[in-house]
Design a protein around this motif. Sequence first.
Motif, short mmCIF file in Angstrom:
data_model
loop_
_atom_site.label_atom_id
_atom_site.label_comp_id
_atom_site.label_asym_id
_atom_site.label_seq_id
_atom_site.Cartn_x
_atom_site.Cartn_y
_atom_site.Cartn_z
N PHE A 158 0.84 -1.19 0.00
CA PHE A 158 0.00 0.00 0.00
C PHE A 158 0.88 1.25 0.00
CE2 PHE A 158 -2.55 -3.28 2.02
CZ PHE A 158 -3.78 -3.14 1.38
N TYR A 159 0.52 2.20 -0.84
CA TYR A 159 1.12 3.54 -0.81
C TYR A 159 0.09 4.47 -0.18
CZ TYR A 159 4.39 1.94 -4.50
OH TYR A 159 5.34 1.29 -5.24
N VAL A 160 0.53 5.36 0.71
CA VAL A 160 -0.37 6.32 1.33
C VAL A 160 0.24 7.71 1.21
CG1 VAL A 160 -1.61 6.99 3.41
CG2 VAL A 160 -1.12 4.57 2.98
N GLY A 161 -0.53 8.67 0.69
CA GLY A 161 -0.01 10.02 0.55
C GLY A 161 -1.12 11.06 0.51
N ALA A 162 -0.73 12.31 0.52
CA ALA A 162 -1.68 13.42 0.44
C ALA A 162 -1.19 14.39 -0.63
CB ALA A 162 -1.79 14.13 1.78
N GLY A 163 -2.13 15.03 -1.33
CA GLY A 163 -1.76 16.00 -2.36
C GLY A 163 -0.97 15.36 -3.48
N THR A 164 0.10 16.04 -3.91
CA THR A 164 0.93 15.51 -5.00
C THR A 164 1.48 14.14 -4.67
OG1 THR A 164 1.57 17.74 -5.73
CG2 THR A 164 3.01 15.92 -6.36
N SER A 165 1.93 13.96 -3.43
CA SER A 165 2.47 12.66 -3.03
C SER A 165 1.43 11.56 -3.16
CB SER A 165 2.97 12.73 -1.58
OG SER A 165 4.00 13.69 -1.45
N GLY A 166 0.19 11.85 -2.79
CA GLY A 166 -0.87 10.87 -2.92
C GLY A 166 -1.18 10.55 -4.37
N ARG A 167 -1.18 11.56 -5.22
CA ARG A 167 -1.45 11.33 -6.65
C ARG A 167 -0.37 10.46 -7.27
NH1 ARG A 167 -2.49 16.93 -5.87
NH2 ARG A 167 -4.73 17.27 -5.62
N LEU A 168 0.89 10.74 -6.92
CA LEU A 168 1.99 9.92 -7.43
C LEU A 168 1.88 8.48 -6.92
CD1 LEU A 168 4.93 12.45 -6.98
CD2 LEU A 168 3.92 11.69 -9.14
#
Length: 306
Positions: free
Chosen positions: A68-78
């Motif tokens: 699982f990858y978890v991010g917010a904003g640009t990091s989440g989109r990537l």
Amino acid sequence: MIDPLPELSTEQSDPRYSQIDRLPTERIARLMNQADAAVPAAVAVVIPAISAAIDAIADRMAAGGRLFYVGAGTSGRLAVLDASECPPTFGTDPSLVQGVIAGGPDALTRSVEGAEDDAEAGAAALKDLEVGPLDSVVGVSASGRAPFVLGALAEAASAGALTVGLSCNDDAPLSAAAEHAIEVVVGPEVVTGSTRLKAGTAQKLVLNMISTISMVKLGRTYGKHDDRDVGHEQQARGAGHAHRRRHHRRRPRDRGSGAGRGRWPGEGRRADDPARPRRRRRPRAAGVARRAPERRAERLRRATGQ
């Protein structure tokens, strides 16, 4: 509580770009290109940390775990982008590698204000996915301080999952919360604070490595050589060249036996062999050299029987 205005390298201003709004287009493009060129070098510094994280992830995936990858904003989109590319690239089930973004699917195309600051939402997202001991969770945050990501990693750790923190600042809280810390320090952005630039590029390069190398170790790719020992690749390649040379070398002539050109010794045509009559050449007149057009015309007359 995390300081909302930290002194982060990704939030600093670079004097080289202070007059960027007054520069011609080509000069701005060159400045951005120079800035981006420094990103791979920053990634290279932390390759040992990246490799250790990948080995741990691949081991759990080989045992049946998910990533699982978890991010917010640009990091989440990537994160969502890299996860969504695994099924078409490696033929995996969509559930094997998943991306989680603060704010949900709507945040992929527009900003969802306040979503990255909700740590409880991050924990709830991982709980809904039923993350367990065989799973791996990679938290992605340029600042290394996004509460949504920190909440998700805390929930993953409590469930016994492997945790990895990917950030672009030194001594980030995300690194302290993860078993494996990856800090790719790229420095100030061309546009101050716009971490979709160098920081985003660095994160995508690392995510590329994580997903691709994990799939390689899981046997989702294959090479074009049969030798299993990669150390002998050059030797095998050299043998292949030798093999081709051996089978394509020019065949010797047997001058003593009257063999024809390109035949092995003993394969020459015998003059008294009716099955292999020798081709007789038409005698030429002494001192006369026939030109190419005349030879072609002669061949044409012979072919048509004229």
